[in-house]
Design an enzyme around this catalytic site. Structure first.
Site, PDB file in Angstrom:
ATOM      1  N   MET A  30       0.327  -1.201  -0.331  1.00 33.80           N
ATOM      2  CA  MET A  30       0.144  -0.017   0.204  1.00 33.80           C
ATOM      3  C   MET A  30       0.758   1.452  -0.217  1.00 33.80           C
ATOM      4  O   MET A  30       0.216   1.934   0.417  1.00 33.80           O
ATOM      5  CB  MET A  30      -1.100   0.109   1.360  1.00 33.80           C
ATOM      6  CG  MET A  30      -1.665  -1.329   1.252  1.00 33.80           C
ATOM      7  SD  MET A  30      -3.286  -1.212   2.108  1.00 33.80           S
ATOM      8  CE  MET A  30      -2.544  -0.715   3.600  1.00 33.80           C
ATOM      9  N   GLY A  31       2.369   1.027  -0.309  1.00 34.96           N
ATOM     10  CA  GLY A  31       2.849   2.247  -0.363  1.00 34.96           C
ATOM     11  C   GLY A  31       3.667   2.864   1.123  1.00 34.96           C
ATOM     12  O   GLY A  31       3.349   2.193   1.941  1.00 34.96           O
ATOM     13  N   TYR A  32       4.211   4.443   0.892  1.00 35.49           N
ATOM     14  CA  TYR A  32       4.708   4.619   2.100  1.00 35.49           C
ATOM     15  C   TYR A  32       5.727   3.425   2.387  1.00 35.49           C
ATOM     16  O   TYR A  32       5.955   3.296   3.333  1.00 35.49           O
ATOM     17  CB  TYR A  32       4.230   4.481   3.187  1.00 35.49           C
ATOM     18  CG  TYR A  32       4.421   6.466   3.838  1.00 35.49           C
ATOM     19  CD1 TYR A  32       4.192   7.807   3.134  1.00 35.49           C
ATOM     20  CD2 TYR A  32       4.941   6.230   4.635  1.00 35.49           C
ATOM     21  CE1 TYR A  32       4.769   8.690   3.673  1.00 35.49           C
ATOM     22  CE2 TYR A  32       5.417   7.358   6.124  1.00 35.49           C
ATOM     23  CZ  TYR A  32       5.120   8.642   4.864  1.00 35.49           C
ATOM     24  OH  TYR A  32       5.547   9.845   5.746  1.00 35.49           O
ATOM     25  N   LEU A  33       6.618   3.265   1.604  1.00 34.98           N
ATOM     26  CA  LEU A  33       7.772   2.040   2.270  1.00 34.98           C
ATOM     27  C   LEU A  33       8.768   2.191   2.928  1.00 34.98           C
ATOM     28  O   LEU A  33       9.344   3.331   3.288  1.00 34.98           O
ATOM     29  CB  LEU A  33       8.040   1.573   0.375  1.00 34.98           C
ATOM     30  CG  LEU A  33       6.986   1.589  -1.284  1.00 34.98           C
ATOM     31  CD1 LEU A  33       8.340   1.209  -2.251  1.00 34.98           C
ATOM     32  CD2 LEU A  33       6.318   0.691  -0.687  1.00 34.98           C
ATOM     33  N   HIS A  34       9.032   1.070   3.226  1.00 38.22           N
ATOM     34  CA  HIS A  34       9.920   1.179   4.742  1.00 38.22           C
ATOM     35  C   HIS A  34      10.414   0.011   4.784  1.00 38.22           C
ATOM     36  O   HIS A  34      10.452  -0.889   3.528  1.00 38.22           O
ATOM     37  CB  HIS A  34       9.418   1.394   6.240  1.00 38.22           C
ATOM     38  CG  HIS A  34       8.623   0.481   5.927  1.00 38.22           C
ATOM     39  ND1 HIS A  34       8.758  -1.265   6.690  1.00 38.22           N
ATOM     40  CD2 HIS A  34       7.124   0.127   6.405  1.00 38.22           C
ATOM     41  CE1 HIS A  34       7.380  -1.367   7.097  1.00 38.22           C
ATOM     42  NE2 HIS A  34       6.725  -0.647   6.602  1.00 38.22           N
ATOM     43  N   GLU A  35      11.707  -0.685   5.729  1.00 38.99           N
ATOM     44  CA  GLU A  35      12.763  -1.468   5.215  1.00 38.99           C
ATOM     45  C   GLU A  35      11.771  -2.692   5.501  1.00 38.99           C
ATOM     46  O   GLU A  35      12.152  -3.773   5.334  1.00 38.99           O
ATOM     47  CB  GLU A  35      14.099  -1.669   6.581  1.00 38.99           C
ATOM     48  CG  GLU A  35      14.650  -0.092   6.437  1.00 38.99           C
ATOM     49  CD  GLU A  35      14.050   0.816   7.014  1.00 38.99           C
ATOM     50  OE1 GLU A  35      13.067   1.435   7.372  1.00 38.99           O
ATOM     51  OE2 GLU A  35      15.151   1.965   7.387  1.00 38.99           O
ATOM     52  N   HIS A  37       9.545  -3.284   3.416  1.00 37.61           N
ATOM     53  CA  HIS A  37       8.822  -3.750   1.793  1.00 37.61           C
ATOM     54  C   HIS A  37      10.161  -3.480   1.714  1.00 37.61           C
ATOM     55  O   HIS A  37      10.054  -4.651   0.472  1.00 37.61           O
ATOM     56  CB  HIS A  37       8.262  -2.173   1.587  1.00 37.61           C
ATOM     57  CG  HIS A  37       6.953  -1.756   2.392  1.00 37.61           C
ATOM     58  ND1 HIS A  37       6.719  -0.499   3.246  1.00 37.61           N
ATOM     59  CD2 HIS A  37       5.703  -2.650   1.821  1.00 37.61           C
ATOM     60  CE1 HIS A  37       5.247  -0.182   3.831  1.00 37.61           C
ATOM     61  NE2 HIS A  37       4.557  -1.876   3.097  1.00 37.61           N
ATOM     62  N   GLN A  61     -10.324  -3.159   1.463  1.00 39.93           N
ATOM     63  CA  GLN A  61      -9.770  -3.644   2.581  1.00 39.93           C
ATOM     64  C   GLN A  61     -10.385  -2.922   4.350  1.00 39.93           C
ATOM     65  O   GLN A  61      -9.349  -3.264   5.005  1.00 39.93           O
ATOM     66  CB  GLN A  61      -8.720  -4.205   2.593  1.00 39.93           C
ATOM     67  CG  GLN A  61      -7.182  -2.923   2.210  1.00 39.93           C
ATOM     68  CD  GLN A  61      -6.222  -3.617   2.343  1.00 39.93           C
ATOM     69  OE1 GLN A  61      -6.021  -4.550   0.607  1.00 39.93           O
ATOM     70  NE2 GLN A  61      -4.926  -3.770   3.297  1.00 39.93           N
TER      71      GLN A  61
HETATM   72  P1  AMP Z   1       1.036  -3.078   3.351  1.00 35.91           P
HETATM   73  O1  AMP Z   1       1.624  -1.783   2.436  1.00 35.91           O
HETATM   74  O2  AMP Z   1       1.488  -3.034   4.806  1.00 35.91           O
HETATM   75  O3  AMP Z   1       0.243  -3.485   3.102  1.00 35.91           O
HETATM   76  O4  AMP Z   1       2.317  -4.467   3.589  1.00 35.91           O
HETATM   77  C1  AMP Z   1       2.635  -4.682   1.931  1.00 35.91           C
HETATM   78  C2  AMP Z   1       3.500  -5.796   2.609  1.00 35.91           C
HETATM   79  O5  AMP Z   1       4.909  -5.181   3.811  1.00 35.91           O
HETATM   80  C3  AMP Z   1       2.800  -6.777   3.156  1.00 35.91           C
HETATM   81  O6  AMP Z   1       2.958  -7.808   3.231  1.00 35.91           O
HETATM   82  C4  AMP Z   1       3.068  -6.806   4.676  1.00 35.91           C
HETATM   83  O7  AMP Z   1       3.169  -7.945   5.173  1.00 35.91           O
HETATM   84  C5  AMP Z   1       4.807  -6.569   4.638  1.00 35.91           C
HETATM   85  N1  AMP Z   1       5.669  -5.528   5.815  1.00 35.91           N
HETATM   86  C6  AMP Z   1       5.190  -4.517   5.979  1.00 35.91           C
HETATM   87  N2  AMP Z   1       5.315  -4.656   7.073  1.00 35.91           N
HETATM   88  C7  AMP Z   1       6.616  -5.199   7.570  1.00 35.91           C
HETATM   89  C8  AMP Z   1       7.569  -5.275   8.449  1.00 35.91           C
HETATM   90  N3  AMP Z   1       7.782  -4.477   9.463  1.00 35.91           N
HETATM   91  N4  AMP Z   1       8.745  -6.884   7.804  1.00 35.91           N
HETATM   92  C9  AMP Z   1       8.480  -7.433   7.103  1.00 35.91           C
HETATM   93  N5  AMP Z   1       7.337  -7.037   5.994  1.00 35.91           N
HETATM   94  C10 AMP Z   1       6.275  -6.120   6.066  1.00 35.91           C
END
Ligand code: AMP
Length: 281
Positions: A30-35, A37, A61
């Site tokens: 869903m973006g706003y990517l961090h380590e 992602h 969702q």
């Molecule tokens: P989101 O953008 O929050 O929907 O996350 C996208 C994907 O990144 C999902 O498969 C999450 O489980 C994964 N993700 C988010 N945060 C973490 C994290 N801290 N460590 C590992 N995977 C993550």
């Protein structure tokens, strides 16, 4: 690296890659990517010739009272992270591209989606299953990468792929944490300074649960009580759930005899955070 906004563009690019015989990895976000992602993208880059990252805050969702509007967005920053990590394509559709006005088809699941996060987020997993299904159909990847941070989501996706015979390999990736233990999350940006400190209670309480399991405790209620007690020492924390469930079925267990998932969701102020660990007996 390309950024595209339509289904047609993704299909064209992927088709050309397929003609060259290249393998394709896919990381839905869903973006706003961090380590967190980034670790998924890294793994996908290692294991595939081409990597597609989707960035889509999926309205379906989110429940009516949830944070769809305020969810953080920063495409420029996300593009820089994808590029430096070696992704080849970003798919960033508008909601109108994904959901036509008369959209009426859904993918849903019984069982796995009723407990844990499904209790307080009743429409969440229908939205997740539907959008992930659509994205899988659009991208047509060989492998898709999901974080163990969202353990229920990972179990749900694995089950959907199995039940519906979807031709894609699901790869689970470990939780990436801040140095002090807080699981990285786009939602951590909602926390003010005090709440950020208070949020450590998630990891701290899970660590207590993990130690108990490692020292031989096998009664799920004892584990739940100790985690609950620890979280309740933090005045800013309000528990949504603390559960010990079977790692595959996500059903509650009393005696821990097989692999389990210990999962929690806690409000820190208004921000709902989740964390978990798995334990193999
Ligand atoms: P989101 O953008 O929050 O929907 O996350 C996208 C994907 O990144 C999902 O498969 C999450 O489980 C994964 N993700 C988010 N945060 C973490 C994290 N801290 N460590 C590992 N995977 C993550």
């Amino acid at each position: 690296m390309n950024i595209v906004h339509t289904v047609q563009e993704v299909r064209q690019i992927v088709k050309a890659w397929r003609k060259e015989g290249l393998s394709i990895g896919f990381v839905p976000t869903m973006g706003y990517l961090h380590e967190g992602h980034q670790s998924l993208i890294q793994r996908a880059v290692l294991e595939n010739d081409r990597v597609v990252v989707s960035i889509f805050v999926n309205p379906m969702q989110f429940g009516p009272q949830e944070d769809l509007e305020s969810y953080p967005r920063d495409l420029e920053h996300d593009a820089a992270i994808c590029e430096e990590t070696g992704a080849h394509l970003i798919f960033h559709p508008e909601p109108e591209e994904m959901y036509l006005p008369d959209f009426c088809s859904f993918v849903d699941m019984n069982g796995l989606t009723k407990g844990l996060c499904g209790k307080s987020r009743p429409v969440h997993f229908r939205g997740v299953c539907t959008v992930v299904n659509k994205l899988f159909n659009i991208v047509g990847a060989d492998r898709a990468y999901f974080g163990e941070k969202d353990a229920q989501q990972l179990a749900v996706i694995r089950r959907m792929v199995r039940d519906l015979n979807m031709d894609i390999e699901i790869v689970g990736c470990p939780i990436i944490r801040e140095e002090d233990g807080l699981a990285k999350s786009s939602r951590n940006t909602y926390l003010n300074e005090l709440e950020r400190k208070a949020a450590l209670i998630l990891h701290k309480s899970l660590t207590i649960g993990k130690r108990l399991l490692e020292s031989g405790e096998r009664d799920a209620n004892t584990i739940i009580s100790c985690i609950t007690e620890k979280i309740n020492t933090e005045p800013l924390a309000k528990i949504d759930y603390v559960d010990v469930v079977d790692a595959l079925s996500l059903e509650k267990v009393d005696k821990i005899e097989r692999s389990v998932l210990v999962a929690i969701a806690v409000y820190i102020g208004k921000t709902r955070l989740i964390d978990n660990f798995s334990f193999e007996v």
